[in-house]
Design a protein around this motif. Sequence first.
Motif, mmCIF file in Angstrom:
data_model
loop_
_atom_site.group_PDB
_atom_site.id
_atom_site.type_symbol
_atom_site.label_atom_id
_atom_site.label_comp_id
_atom_site.label_asym_id
_atom_site.label_seq_id
_atom_site.Cartn_x
_atom_site.Cartn_y
_atom_site.Cartn_z
ATOM 1 N N LEU A 1 95.467 -0.677 22.392
ATOM 2 C CA LEU A 1 95.747 0.549 23.140
ATOM 3 C C LEU A 1 96.231 0.224 24.549
ATOM 4 C CD1 LEU A 1 95.804 3.595 23.303
ATOM 5 C CD2 LEU A 1 93.370 3.574 23.906
ATOM 6 N N GLU A 2 95.630 -0.786 25.173
ATOM 7 C CA GLU A 2 96.071 -1.173 26.514
ATOM 8 C C GLU A 2 97.497 -1.700 26.498
ATOM 9 O OE1 GLU A 2 93.165 -3.951 27.828
ATOM 10 O OE2 GLU A 2 91.735 -2.409 28.495
ATOM 11 N N SER A 3 97.866 -2.442 25.439
ATOM 12 C CA SER A 3 99.243 -2.935 25.349
ATOM 13 C C SER A 3 100.227 -1.779 25.186
ATOM 14 C CB SER A 3 99.376 -3.910 24.174
ATOM 15 O OG SER A 3 99.249 -3.240 22.923
ATOM 16 N N VAL A 4 99.827 -0.752 24.446
ATOM 17 C CA VAL A 4 100.681 0.421 24.296
ATOM 18 C C VAL A 4 100.801 1.153 25.625
ATOM 19 C CG1 VAL A 4 100.874 2.681 23.179
ATOM 20 C CG2 VAL A 4 100.188 0.686 21.847
ATOM 21 N N GLN A 5 99.696 1.254 26.372
ATOM 22 C CA GLN A 5 99.737 1.919 27.677
ATOM 23 C C GLN A 5 100.668 1.181 28.642
ATOM 24 O OE1 GLN A 5 95.040 2.626 27.456
ATOM 25 N NE2 GLN A 5 95.888 3.341 29.356
ATOM 26 N N GLU A 6 100.637 -0.148 28.592
ATOM 27 C CA GLU A 6 101.511 -0.923 29.470
ATOM 28 C C GLU A 6 102.979 -0.697 29.129
ATOM 29 O OE1 GLU A 6 100.349 -4.937 29.124
ATOM 30 O OE2 GLU A 6 98.387 -4.671 30.111
ATOM 31 N N SER A 7 103.279 -0.547 27.834
ATOM 32 C CA SER A 7 104.679 -0.376 27.415
ATOM 33 C C SER A 7 105.255 0.961 27.856
ATOM 34 C CB SER A 7 104.797 -0.530 25.893
ATOM 35 O OG SER A 7 104.134 0.537 25.229
ATOM 36 N N GLY B 1 100.752 12.146 34.274
ATOM 37 C CA GLY B 1 99.438 12.335 34.884
ATOM 38 C C GLY B 1 98.315 12.432 33.870
ATOM 39 N N ILE B 2 98.556 12.032 32.635
ATOM 40 C CA ILE B 2 97.537 12.170 31.596
ATOM 41 C C ILE B 2 96.424 11.147 31.793
ATOM 42 C CG2 ILE B 2 98.618 10.576 29.946
ATOM 43 C CD1 ILE B 2 97.851 12.608 27.746
ATOM 44 N N ARG B 3 95.195 11.556 31.522
ATOM 45 C CA ARG B 3 94.038 10.676 31.635
ATOM 46 C C ARG B 3 93.623 10.242 30.231
ATOM 47 N NH1 ARG B 3 88.269 11.577 32.749
ATOM 48 N NH2 ARG B 3 88.689 13.815 32.633
ATOM 49 N N ILE B 4 93.472 8.927 30.018
ATOM 50 C CA ILE B 4 93.174 8.373 28.697
ATOM 51 C C ILE B 4 91.735 7.899 28.676
ATOM 52 C CG2 ILE B 4 93.792 6.619 27.005
ATOM 53 C CD1 ILE B 4 96.597 6.601 28.248
ATOM 54 N N LEU C 1 90.440 -5.084 10.586
ATOM 55 C CA LEU C 1 91.480 -5.870 9.924
ATOM 56 C C LEU C 1 92.659 -4.959 9.602
ATOM 57 C CD1 LEU C 1 89.315 -8.043 7.526
ATOM 58 C CD2 LEU C 1 90.223 -8.641 9.770
ATOM 59 N N ILE C 2 93.535 -4.814 10.557
ATOM 60 C CA ILE C 2 94.733 -3.996 10.399
ATOM 61 C C ILE C 2 95.855 -4.689 11.160
ATOM 62 C CG2 ILE C 2 94.047 -2.557 12.354
ATOM 63 C CD1 ILE C 2 95.586 -0.255 11.094
ATOM 64 N N LYS C 3 97.042 -4.647 10.644
ATOM 65 C CA LYS C 3 98.151 -5.331 11.298
ATOM 66 C C LYS C 3 98.383 -4.749 12.690
ATOM 67 C CE LYS C 3 100.593 -6.947 7.191
ATOM 68 N NZ LYS C 3 101.881 -6.997 6.467
ATOM 69 N N ARG C 4 98.612 -5.620 13.638
ATOM 70 C CA ARG C 4 98.713 -5.196 15.030
ATOM 71 C C ARG C 4 99.861 -4.224 15.243
ATOM 72 N NH1 ARG C 4 96.573 -7.338 19.678
ATOM 73 N NH2 ARG C 4 97.639 -6.810 21.622
ATOM 74 N N LYS C 5 101.011 -4.511 14.622
ATOM 75 C CA LYS C 5 102.160 -3.638 14.859
ATOM 76 C C LYS C 5 101.925 -2.240 14.291
ATOM 77 C CE LYS C 5 104.841 -4.872 10.700
ATOM 78 N NZ LYS C 5 104.856 -3.503 10.191
ATOM 79 N N ASP C 6 101.157 -2.161 13.188
ATOM 80 C CA ASP C 6 100.849 -0.849 12.622
ATOM 81 C C ASP C 6 99.898 -0.084 13.528
ATOM 82 O OD1 ASP C 6 102.452 -1.256 10.419
ATOM 83 O OD2 ASP C 6 100.849 -2.108 9.209
ATOM 84 N N LEU C 7 98.873 -0.773 14.045
ATOM 85 C CA LEU C 7 97.943 -0.108 14.948
ATOM 86 C C LEU C 7 98.646 0.304 16.245
ATOM 87 C CD1 LEU C 7 95.050 0.804 15.301
ATOM 88 C CD2 LEU C 7 94.498 -1.439 16.254
ATOM 89 N N GLN C 8 99.558 -0.541 16.731
ATOM 90 C CA GLN C 8 100.341 -0.174 17.916
ATOM 91 C C GLN C 8 101.180 1.074 17.650
ATOM 92 O OE1 GLN C 8 102.444 -3.876 18.612
ATOM 93 N NE2 GLN C 8 101.153 -4.393 20.365
ATOM 94 N N SER C 9 101.796 1.121 16.497
ATOM 95 C CA SER C 9 102.628 2.279 16.153
ATOM 96 C C SER C 9 101.793 3.545 16.086
ATOM 97 C CB SER C 9 103.339 2.033 14.824
ATOM 98 O OG SER C 9 104.192 3.107 14.499
ATOM 99 N N VAL C 10 100.586 3.456 15.493
ATOM 100 C CA VAL C 10 99.697 4.628 15.417
ATOM 101 C C VAL C 10 99.319 5.098 16.821
ATOM 102 C CG1 VAL C 10 97.389 5.402 14.731
ATOM 103 C CG2 VAL C 10 98.792 4.115 13.138
ATOM 104 N N LEU D 1 99.701 8.871 21.162
ATOM 105 C CA LEU D 1 99.618 9.011 22.614
ATOM 106 C C LEU D 1 100.838 9.745 23.168
ATOM 107 C CD1 LEU D 1 98.285 8.452 25.309
ATOM 108 C CD2 LEU D 1 99.283 6.153 25.309
ATOM 109 N N THR D 2 102.049 9.342 22.734
ATOM 110 C CA THR D 2 103.250 10.034 23.208
ATOM 111 C C THR D 2 103.276 11.488 22.737
ATOM 112 O OG1 THR D 2 104.471 9.167 21.290
ATOM 113 C CG2 THR D 2 104.625 7.940 23.369
ATOM 114 N N ASN D 3 102.687 11.746 21.570
ATOM 115 C CA ASN D 3 102.604 13.136 21.092
ATOM 116 C C ASN D 3 101.726 13.968 22.030
ATOM 117 O OD1 ASN D 3 103.115 14.981 18.562
ATOM 118 N ND2 ASN D 3 100.951 15.215 19.035
ATOM 119 N N ALA D 4 100.601 13.389 22.461
ATOM 120 C CA ALA D 4 99.723 14.098 23.400
ATOM 121 C C ALA D 4 100.404 14.318 24.742
ATOM 122 C CB ALA D 4 98.425 13.303 23.587
#
Length: 429
Positions: free
Chosen positions: A283-289, A298-301, A312-321, A326-329
């Motif tokens: 989630l932090e990597s997605v926030q940085e991107s 101004g959204i608070r996470i 055990l889930i692929k990183r790119k899939d979890l990043q995409s989720v 997050l962008t939807n919110a």
Amino acid sequence: MKNFFSNIIEADFMPHGHCYFWRPEILWLNVGGDLLIALAYFSLPLLLFYFARKRTDLTHRYVFMLFAAFIFACGTTHVIDIWTVWIPTYRLEGVVKVITGFLSVGTAIAVYKSVPVLLALPSHDQLKALNQQLQVEVEERRKAQEELHVVNQELEKRVADRTLALQLANQDLEKEVLERTRAQQELQSLNHELQIANNELDNFVYCASHDLKAPIINIGGLLDVLVEELPPVDKHVQHVLARLESSLKQMNRTIHDLTEVSLVKQRHEISSSQQAESFKEVLESVQESIADTIEQSGIRIMTDFAAYPAALIKRKDLQSVFYNLLTNAIKYRSPDRAAVVFFSIKVEEDYLVLSVTDNGIGVELRGNEKKMFSLFKRLHDHIDGSGVGLYIVKRIMDNYNGLIDVASEVGKGTTFILRFPHVKLRAGF
């Protein structure tokens, strides 16, 4: 719906005769045909009612009644077709057609259920033959012992007939099994062809979106050069340039979304050797991107990953989720209050449950749950978007044999609930 039924006989549309340009040879040809069909349909129920009334020994009488009602309703639809040539009461026509459709389905079901019984009923010739045979047997029983041989021969004949019937039934059964096997093979072949076609379509989308990236980048660079080289311009030209830049960004975003869709296309098998991914780190990597977007909104996470910090889930899939939710919110945040989105994890029976809750504008879910997760479908047309993000999340959940639900209330916010099978996702820490 209330307005629909209150206006059911309102002729507030264009008469069907306009489609014929009121040309007499076309108009009366169709009207005459509908009239003849309607007369035939109205006469057939009378014959069926008469037949059912006269045959008091008739079995499955309700099937004849359903046929009569169904045929009468069909005739009514043709009368309505004549009526709407001049008087466009299309609501009434639609109601009549729906009633006819229900009668059609009911009649089909009744006939389907009655076919085995009707087929089992003996014919008139069979009943006559059985009656004669019974008379012969009664007469034979009255005879003396010398006729026992005749009786035995009759019994042997019956055994032979029954054996022949069983053989024929077995042949029919073998034929049906063969047909089902062939149909199953054809279905497997069609599924294989469909899978190949889907893969080719995904490859085409990926290649097309990839090939479009370079021209889009060139256009963006040329637009930047044009803005720098132009002398001071009036507001109209500035507006045009701004719209060009906005359209370019939208096209680039759409190409990116198409690429993502083409990549999310197959189920994943997670092995025990796969590295567990930290929810917090991903989630932090997605926030940085998308740090600039988060800062501008101004959204608070907020997060609560204590119950299950990794899986055990692929990183790119979890990043995409995380990225899409997050962008939807952010896109659908409320202008009336500070935006907040909350990510949490919990274990629920056999599922690992990820909940994402925001306090945005919300959406009316009645009848829109499936549309929300469909490709290129959007429920808020006044907000920029491609209608791809939630589709990608749904595809990822399908790939992991997971489930996704949504709860929302207009003006209060939305919650997405993602359930991953626990057997696929085990604690990493």
